[in-house]
Design a protein around this motif. Structure first.
Motif, PDB file in Angstrom:
ATOM      1  N   PRO A   1     -19.967  21.399  13.680  1.00 13.41           N
ATOM      2  CA  PRO A   1     -21.014  22.161  14.571  1.00 13.41           C
ATOM      3  C   PRO A   1     -21.908  21.467  15.372  1.00 13.41           C
ATOM      4  N   THR A   2     -22.136  19.954  15.157  1.00 14.00           N
ATOM      5  CA  THR A   2     -23.154  19.283  15.834  1.00 14.00           C
ATOM      6  C   THR A   2     -22.002  18.186  16.262  1.00 14.00           C
ATOM      7  N   ASP A   3     -22.589  17.375  17.238  1.00 14.89           N
ATOM      8  CA  ASP A   3     -21.620  16.420  17.988  1.00 14.89           C
ATOM      9  C   ASP A   3     -22.063  14.927  17.686  1.00 14.89           C
ATOM     10  N   GLY A   4     -22.797  14.696  16.559  1.00 22.15           N
ATOM     11  CA  GLY A   4     -23.122  13.340  16.367  1.00 22.15           C
ATOM     12  C   GLY A   4     -24.497  12.862  17.214  1.00 22.15           C
ATOM     13  N   VAL A   5     -24.469  11.437  17.110  1.00 23.85           N
ATOM     14  CA  VAL A   5     -25.692  10.997  17.802  1.00 23.85           C
ATOM     15  C   VAL A   5     -25.037   9.886  18.853  1.00 23.85           C
ATOM     16  N   CYS A   6     -25.257  10.056  20.181  1.00 20.44           N
ATOM     17  CA  CYS A   6     -25.018   9.343  21.312  1.00 20.44           C
ATOM     18  C   CYS A   6     -25.963   8.511  21.627  1.00 20.44           C
ATOM     19  N   PRO A   7     -25.444   7.037  21.688  1.00 22.73           N
ATOM     20  CA  PRO A   7     -26.468   5.973  22.201  1.00 22.73           C
ATOM     21  C   PRO A   7     -26.964   5.966  23.883  1.00 22.73           C
ATOM     22  N   ALA A   8     -26.633   7.198  24.474  1.00 19.56           N
ATOM     23  CA  ALA A   8     -27.086   7.487  25.926  1.00 19.56           C
ATOM     24  C   ALA A   8     -28.083   8.528  25.584  1.00 19.56           C
ATOM     25  N   GLY A   9     -28.509   8.918  24.287  1.00 23.84           N
ATOM     26  CA  GLY A   9     -29.399   9.890  24.036  1.00 23.84           C
ATOM     27  C   GLY A   9     -28.943  11.520  23.586  1.00 23.84           C
ATOM     28  N   GLY A  10     -29.369  11.790  22.767  1.00 21.73           N
ATOM     29  CA  GLY A  10     -28.910  13.294  22.367  1.00 21.73           C
ATOM     30  C   GLY A  10     -27.751  13.125  21.591  1.00 21.73           C
ATOM     31  N   ALA A  11     -26.869  14.069  21.665  1.00 20.59           N
ATOM     32  CA  ALA A  11     -25.418  14.252  21.138  1.00 20.59           C
ATOM     33  C   ALA A  11     -24.298  13.867  21.970  1.00 20.59           C
ATOM     34  N   HIS A  12     -23.115  13.430  21.403  1.00 23.97           N
ATOM     35  CA  HIS A  12     -22.048  13.088  22.356  1.00 23.97           C
ATOM     36  C   HIS A  12     -21.554  14.525  23.164  1.00 23.97           C
ATOM     37  N   SER A  13     -21.129  13.993  24.149  1.00 20.99           N
ATOM     38  CA  SER A  13     -20.577  15.169  25.138  1.00 20.99           C
ATOM     39  C   SER A  13     -19.144  15.073  25.185  1.00 20.99           C
ATOM     40  N   ALA A  14     -18.196  15.911  24.753  1.00 20.22           N
ATOM     41  CA  ALA A  14     -16.916  15.883  24.991  1.00 20.22           C
ATOM     42  C   ALA A  14     -16.351  16.092  26.292  1.00 20.22           C
ATOM     43  N   GLN A  15     -15.363  15.512  26.637  1.00 22.06           N
ATOM     44  CA  GLN A  15     -14.696  15.622  28.061  1.00 22.06           C
ATOM     45  C   GLN A  15     -13.284  15.173  28.016  1.00 22.06           C
ATOM     46  N   GLY A  16     -12.487  15.783  28.558  1.00 21.51           N
ATOM     47  CA  GLY A  16     -10.955  15.389  28.565  1.00 21.51           C
ATOM     48  C   GLY A  16      -9.898  15.796  27.456  1.00 21.51           C
ATOM     49  N   PHE A  17      -9.259  14.843  27.240  1.00 21.98           N
ATOM     50  CA  PHE A  17      -8.193  15.084  26.247  1.00 21.98           C
ATOM     51  C   PHE A  17      -8.669  15.421  24.819  1.00 21.98           C
ATOM     52  N   ASN A  18      -7.882  16.167  24.122  1.00 21.41           N
ATOM     53  CA  ASN A  18      -8.198  16.152  22.759  1.00 21.41           C
ATOM     54  C   ASN A  18      -6.822  15.222  21.922  1.00 21.41           C
ATOM     55  N   PHE A  19      -7.609  14.193  21.601  1.00 24.35           N
ATOM     56  CA  PHE A  19      -6.746  12.884  21.034  1.00 24.35           C
ATOM     57  C   PHE A  19      -6.434  13.635  19.402  1.00 24.35           C
ATOM     58  N   VAL A  20      -5.143  13.360  19.017  1.00 26.06           N
ATOM     59  CA  VAL A  20      -4.580  13.516  17.722  1.00 26.06           C
ATOM     60  C   VAL A  20      -4.262  12.053  17.229  1.00 26.06           C
ATOM     61  N   LEU A  21      -5.199  11.526  16.392  1.00 26.21           N
ATOM     62  CA  LEU A  21      -4.973  10.261  16.074  1.00 26.21           C
ATOM     63  C   LEU A  21      -4.485  10.154  14.393  1.00 26.21           C
ATOM     64  N   PRO A  22      -3.620   9.051  14.265  1.00 26.08           N
ATOM     65  CA  PRO A  22      -2.715   8.926  13.135  1.00 26.08           C
ATOM     66  C   PRO A  22      -3.798   8.246  12.124  1.00 26.08           C
ATOM     67  N   HIS A  23      -3.555   8.654  10.725  1.00 21.40           N
ATOM     68  CA  HIS A  23      -4.100   8.168   9.805  1.00 21.40           C
ATOM     69  C   HIS A  23      -3.247   7.909   8.655  1.00 21.40           C
ATOM     70  N   ASP A  24      -3.862   7.148   7.488  1.00 19.61           N
ATOM     71  CA  ASP A  24      -3.222   6.838   6.265  1.00 19.61           C
ATOM     72  C   ASP A  24      -1.704   6.561   6.158  1.00 19.61           C
ATOM     73  N   ILE A  25      -1.348   5.715   7.282  1.00 17.09           N
ATOM     74  CA  ILE A  25       0.051   5.345   7.344  1.00 17.09           C
ATOM     75  C   ILE A  25       0.115   3.673   7.499  1.00 17.09           C
ATOM     76  N   SER A  26       1.063   3.232   7.596  1.00 18.55           N
ATOM     77  CA  SER A  26       1.173   1.749   7.484  1.00 18.55           C
ATOM     78  C   SER A  26       0.698   1.041   8.601  1.00 18.55           C
ATOM     79  N   GLU A  27       0.321  -0.226   8.638  1.00 15.99           N
ATOM     80  CA  GLU A  27       0.004  -1.117   9.989  1.00 15.99           C
ATOM     81  C   GLU A  27       1.295  -1.508  10.185  1.00 15.99           C
ATOM     82  N   THR A  28       1.539  -1.845  11.399  1.00 11.71           N
ATOM     83  CA  THR A  28       2.750  -2.421  12.149  1.00 11.71           C
ATOM     84  C   THR A  28       2.039  -3.646  13.066  1.00 11.71           C
ATOM     85  N   PRO A  29       3.219  -4.209  13.693  1.00 10.75           N
ATOM     86  CA  PRO A  29       2.690  -4.934  14.787  1.00 10.75           C
ATOM     87  C   PRO A  29       1.953  -4.438  16.061  1.00 10.75           C
ATOM     88  N   THR A  30       2.402  -2.990  16.199  1.00 11.33           N
ATOM     89  CA  THR A  30       1.912  -2.309  17.258  1.00 11.33           C
ATOM     90  C   THR A  30       0.771  -1.097  16.839  1.00 11.33           C
TER      91      THR A  30
END
Length: 192
Positions: A120-149
């Motif tokens: 419900p809140t957007d965290g703390v932004c170093p530019a002041g106030g909360a973060h402000s979302a813009q652009g793409f909705n990123f879908v980030l991989p987690h809990d998988i193996s590390e590889t050379p890339t």
């Protein structure tokens, strides 16, 4: 495992020109998609856009993931602008969430950091106030193996909501004060 191929200090003419060309290409692509572009903020993603976006970098000052595709480098919680080092991360966006890929990671148009936009809140932004979302909705991989890339040890900071690198003895600088505090998944992010 380190963050390799980084640059520091004053940018060379070649790096500056290459970066300027990349930023120009991004602005042209956004304009072609029918969105408005600004020099100090990102633009909204075109409807139905799917793919990957490059120019996501590790900040050697605060350890956050930030977008390095504009003429300026955002606002760093360690002071001044972010300072890019290491890999060029190429992050997937606007694709389906899975059991090993979390959506709702967004670009903050104020500080240029990647932050989690799923509360419900957007965290703390170093530019002041909360973060402000813009652009793409990123879908980030987690809990998988590390590889050379693909590099592991990217984490959600439960204090500021930024994505930060958790692979050093210290945890960088958090916009809410002190160091970042890791919570949740261990993200393994693709890079070139």
């Amino acid at each position: 495992m380190g963050l390799e191929n980084g640059h520091s200090g004053a940018s060379s003419r070649r790096a500056f020109l290459g970066r300027a060309a990349g930023a120009g290409a991004g602005i042209i692509a956004v304009a072609a998609a029918g969105t408005l572009a600004g020099t100090s903020s990102a633009t909204a993603a075109p409807t139905g856009a799917q793919g990957d976006q490059s120019n996501w970098r590790f900040c050697q000052k605060c350890y956050s993931m930030f977008f390095w595709g504009y003429p300026t480098d955002g606002v760093c919680p360690a002071g001044g602008a972010h300072s890019a080092q290491g890999y060029n991360f190429v992050l997937p966006h606007d694709v389906a969430e899975t059991s090993t890929a979390q959506r709702n990671w967004r670009f903050c148009q104020k500080c240029y950091s990647m932050f989690f936009w799923g509360y419900p809140t957007d965290g703390v932004c170093p530019a002041g106030g909360a973060h402000s979302a813009q652009g793409f909705n990123f879908v980030l991989p987690h809990d998988i193996s590390e590889t050379p890339t693909r590099q592991r040890n990217w984490r959600f900071c439960q204090k500021c909501y930024a994505m930060f690198f958790w692979g050093y003895p210290t945890d960088g600088a958090c916009a809410s004060g002190g160091a970042h505090s890791a919570q949740g998944f261990n993200f393994a992010l693709p890079h070139t």
